[in-house]
Enzyme design. Structure first.
Site, mmCIF file in Angstrom:
data_model
loop_
_atom_site.group_PDB
_atom_site.id
_atom_site.type_symbol
_atom_site.label_atom_id
_atom_site.label_comp_id
_atom_site.label_asym_id
_atom_site.label_seq_id
_atom_site.Cartn_x
_atom_site.Cartn_y
_atom_site.Cartn_z
ATOM 1 N N GLU A 298 -7.526 1.823 3.497
ATOM 2 C CA GLU A 298 -7.564 2.661 4.699
ATOM 3 C C GLU A 298 -8.938 2.599 5.361
ATOM 4 O OE1 GLU A 298 -3.966 3.717 2.584
ATOM 5 O OE2 GLU A 298 -5.995 3.332 1.903
ATOM 6 N N ASP B 31 -11.507 -6.313 21.996
ATOM 7 C CA ASP B 31 -10.553 -6.233 23.108
ATOM 8 C C ASP B 31 -11.195 -5.659 24.369
ATOM 9 O OD1 ASP B 31 -7.862 -6.287 24.329
ATOM 10 O OD2 ASP B 31 -8.068 -4.103 24.246
ATOM 11 N N CYS C 263 0.842 -1.200 0.000
ATOM 12 C CA CYS C 263 0.000 0.000 0.000
ATOM 13 C C CYS C 263 0.874 1.246 0.000
ATOM 14 C CB CYS C 263 -0.899 0.039 1.238
ATOM 15 S SG CYS C 263 -2.359 -0.980 1.104
ATOM 16 N N HIS C 264 0.419 2.256 -0.713
ATOM 17 C CA HIS C 264 1.109 3.539 -0.723
ATOM 18 C C HIS C 264 0.764 4.325 0.541
ATOM 19 C CE1 HIS C 264 1.024 2.492 -4.986
ATOM 20 N NE2 HIS C 264 2.077 3.266 -5.124
#
Length: 170
Positions: free
Chosen positions: A122, A136, A84-85
């Site tokens: 993203e 979590d 990924c960029h």
């Protein structure tokens, strides 16, 4: 070595002529306004959902922490997904729909940029890390939490234009 081809016989974008992995060169692409929207959901037991809604879980305000975690994840996607960029994000948001009756938290992650490459990863990363953060923060009271149905809902910009998930089209 022979060229690596995809299922349709096209040259793979992340593999060079020698079969080596590479980051795609996007320097020749036009900068366009790009947006992406992803979703996922976290399935909880009724007792856990009740604690979440009342903000009574042992680790505190689950959704506030999950929102920040999702935003941070979007900003660091290129560090975790090897090809990924790195992108200069102009906007990231993570929002939640609480379906108390269905015992699920639906997570939406949206990202915007002006650039040469898309930002679907993203948005997906933000949604998934927000879901993992909910997991979590709830695992002390429930071990069988399920994260499900992560997908891209919409993306726009670039050469390929608008994509909308089929369920949004009709």
């Amino acid at each position: 070595m022979s060229e690596k081809k995809g299922a349709a016989g096209e040259q793979l974008s992340h593999v060079d002529e020698s079969g080596n992995l590479r980051m795609v060169d996007v320097s020749g692409k036009d900068e366009t306004d790009r947006r992406a929207l992803a979703r996922t959901e976290v399935l909880l037991a009724p007792a856990t959902m009740d604690l979440l809604v009342r903000q009574a879980l042992p680790k505190g305000d689950v959704l506030a922490v999950a929102k920040v975690a999702g935003i941070l994840a979007a900003k660091r996607t290129h560090e975790l997904i090897p090809l990924c960029h790195p992108l200069m994000l102009s906007y990231v948001d993570v929002s939640f729909e609480i379906d108390q009756e269905g015992c699920r938290v639906v997570i939406f992650a949206e990202a915007h940029t002006s650039g040469r490459t898309g930002l679907e990863m993203e948005a997906l990363m933000a949604a998934q890390v927000a879901a993992l953060t909910i997991y979590d923060m709830c695992k002390a009271v429930q071990k069988n939490i399920v994260i499900a149905d992560c997908r891209l809902l919409r993306k726009s910009g670039g050469k390929s234009g608008l994509y909308e998930a089929p369920e949004l089209k009709g």
